[in-house]
Write an enzyme that holds these catalytic residues in place. Structure first.
Site, PDB file in Angstrom:
ATOM      1  N   GLU A 122       2.277   6.464  -6.870  1.00  0.00           N
ATOM      2  CA  GLU A 122       1.324   7.037  -7.848  1.00  0.00           C
ATOM      3  C   GLU A 122       1.352   8.801  -7.742  1.00  0.00           C
ATOM      4  O   GLU A 122       1.354   9.146  -8.416  1.00  0.00           O
ATOM      5  CB  GLU A 122      -0.118   6.873  -7.109  1.00  0.00           C
ATOM      6  N   TYR A 162       0.863  -1.064  -0.086  1.00  0.00           N
ATOM      7  CA  TYR A 162       0.010  -0.004  -0.144  1.00  0.00           C
ATOM      8  C   TYR A 162       0.797   1.506  -0.096  1.00  0.00           C
ATOM      9  O   TYR A 162       0.544   2.108  -0.841  1.00  0.00           O
ATOM     10  CB  TYR A 162      -0.928   0.004   1.238  1.00  0.00           C
TER      11      TYR A 162
END
Lengths: 309, 238
Positions: B159, B152
């Site tokens: 991103e 995660y």
């Protein structure tokens, strides 16, 4: 007139207090007694429930106005306590959430040099008529809402958790700036003036309709009454939440009158939330007024927005 | 809003469809990973690795829109709004940035993002599917609730880097933006939007991450005293 001793426990089973009350006392009085024992938990912050029965996820919530005997409570009975968190008056929340838009929107109209730096804005007297009408309409709308908060609305619940204040204000203030930014933009393209005038005239009709709906709702209960009533008269004969109908149409007309997508998004967001509330209210009234045991049957009505809902 | 139904015991047709959907996604993301690794074997050209995986990733991300409908119809116990925002976040990173601005494909974060997504989804989708079939092995549950701890944060950092690196291109090429004046008086500066998103990302991501952490402590805690019953139940909920 029976003195009973209630065991007030937290959800984890820990006894918080043993409260001596009369079985004819109300839940409200019980809450005052607990507040006297623990200064932190003023009555508005207390939620008291019965322990959950077989198959229930949680026990019945005790209503402030009901007597303790109505819930079958006797000496030794357990009552569960939950802290609802810091509470704030409904009217206080409404004031702040409406005051923001009332002030924020005109800032964009009157001070373009701040909000559109580097862009040439027309002097106020040369602005398109729509922009002037829009700012007046917007301010009227929110001033009306503040007026209604203090002079018209009667609230079912007195308080709400304080975090709702921040959530609600973010929504109202955010959208006020979002819509105001585009309608008052120096590069704003006004739609046909006649179209705008007609739209805003109709929108004002909606404002008055909405006001009338609010007065009807506030007159449904006499002071002190807490029972649900079937609204009637005016648009309520056809629509459960006629006040929302008028509100949504007002914003649709504002959107068409200003030809602004941002206003359309604001209208859609409001309509979406109101639809949720309206469905809940409509279902509640249908369930309550089922026509059995001498109760009235809730008439067939639209929920909020004929012909869609 | 979500009804308290037992989703893992719903109508067989619904469960069958969901098992199929999860299988397709699980297999798809495995293929994505395989493609990335196979391209990596041929040479360390980051763009080729990304492009090899993106052949699958594009379709999988497109299909993942269905999950919003699953949540909206209630066949999956999840919020459609949350699903939509998560889908939007990924779609933005993949389509608007990695695919839409080819120069970004030379950065490590582009293929890394795909690999991290693949690893995560190869665990998550089969886990959902096997839960529906009441056949989920304990080790998969363990993986599901531990792999995210590494994947995660890595994913979200990749991103954010991609978005950050893409900003200059958004501006110089005037990508995905609407300008005024126009008939409907609307403007959308995509670069400003992304800058705002970059500020919100850690906050939004933390909400997700912390809820997974809470689920993790619930699901992986199986007290020895309660024995098999608790351990079995731990695998069944969600």
């Amino acid at each position: 007139m029976t003195l009973i001793s209630l065991d007030l426990q937290s959800r984890s089973g820990k006894t918080l207090a043993k409260l001596d009350v009369d079985s004819e006392d109300t839940v409200g009085q019980l809450k005052k007694k607990f507040h006297a024992v623990n200064k932190k938990y003023y009555p508005a912050r207390q939620r008291m429930t019965l322990p959950a029965k077989e198959g229930q996820k949680s026990g019945e919530v005790l209503k402030d106005s009901a007597k303790l005997s109505e819930y079958g409570l006797s000496s030794g009975s357990v009552v569960l306590f939950k802290d609802l968190g810091t509470q704030i008056d409904y009217s206080t929340v409404f004031f702040f959430e409406y005051f923001g838009p009332l002030v924020i929107y005109p800032l964009f109209f009157f001070l373009p040099q701040i909000f559109y730096p580097g862009q040439k804005a027309l002097p106020l007297d040369q602005r398109p008529l729509v922009q002037k009408i829009a700012v007046a309409y917007w301010m009227f709308h929110y001033a009306k809402r503040i007026f209604e908060t203090y002079f018209v609305h009667t609230f079912g619940h007195a308080t709400m958790p304080i975090k709702n204040l921040f959530k609600n204000c973010s929504y109202y203030y955010g959208f006020a700036a979002f819509v105001a930014y585009f309608v008052n933009h120096p590069a704003y393209t006004a739609p046909d003036e006649t179209l705008s005038l007609v739209c805003f005239a109709l929108a004002m009709v909606c404002q008055f309709s909405n006001f009338r709906c609010h007065t009807i709702l506030s007159n449904l209960r006499a002071p002190g009454e807490t029972a649900y009533k079937i609204p009637s008269g005016f648009l309520f004969n056809y629509i459960t939440c006629a006040n929302y109908t008028a509100e949504i149409w007002g914003w649709i007309l504002f959107t068409i009158g200003t030809h602004t997508i941002a206003a359309g998004l604001f209208t859609a967001a409001g309509a979406f939330q109101m639809a949720e509330w309206a469905r809940g209210k409509h279902k509640r009234l249908q369930k309550l007024f089922d026509g059995k045991d001498g109760r009235q049957k809730y008439p067939k009505r639209w929920v909020m927005f004929p012909p869609l809902l | 809003m979500t009804k308290h139904r037992d989703h893992n015991n719903a109508h067989p047709a619904i469960r069958g469809y969901l098992v199929l959907y999860n299988a397709v996604q699980g297999i798809g993301w495995s293929l994505c990973l395989a493609a990335c690794l196979s391209a990596a074997e041929k040479g360390p050209d980051r763009q080729s690795i990304f492009l090899a995986g993106s052949v699958y990733a594009r379709w999988l991300q497109f299909a993942a829109f269905a999950e919003i409908l699953h949540a909206g119809t209630g066949i999956v116990p999840s919020s459609p709004v949350t699903n939509f925002l998560q889908w939007l976040g990924r779609a933005n990173a993949l389509f608007m940035f990695a695919v839409g601005i080819p120069e970004l494909q030379h950065l490590s974060c582009a293929p890394l993002m795909l690999i991290v997504w693949s690893l995560g989804e190869m665990i998550r989708y089969p886990w959902y599917g096997l839960q529906l079939l009441h056949a989920c092995p304990a080790w998969l549950t363990w993986l599901r609730y531990n792999a995210f701890l590494l994947l995660y944060p890595t994913g979200v950092v990749s991103e954010m880097l991609l978005l950050w690196k893409g900003l200059p291109y958004l501006r110089s090429r005037d990508l995905y933006s609407i300008h005024m004046p126009n008939k409907y008086n609307f403007a959308w500066d995509y670069a400003i939007f992304i800058q705002i998103m970059l500020v919100l990302y850690p906050y939004l991501w933390w909400g997700n991450f912390s809820s997974l952490l809470r689920q993790r402590s619930k699901k992986l805690k199986a007290p020895v005293a309660a024995g098999g019953q608790r351990a079995a139940a731990a695998g069944k909920e969600d």
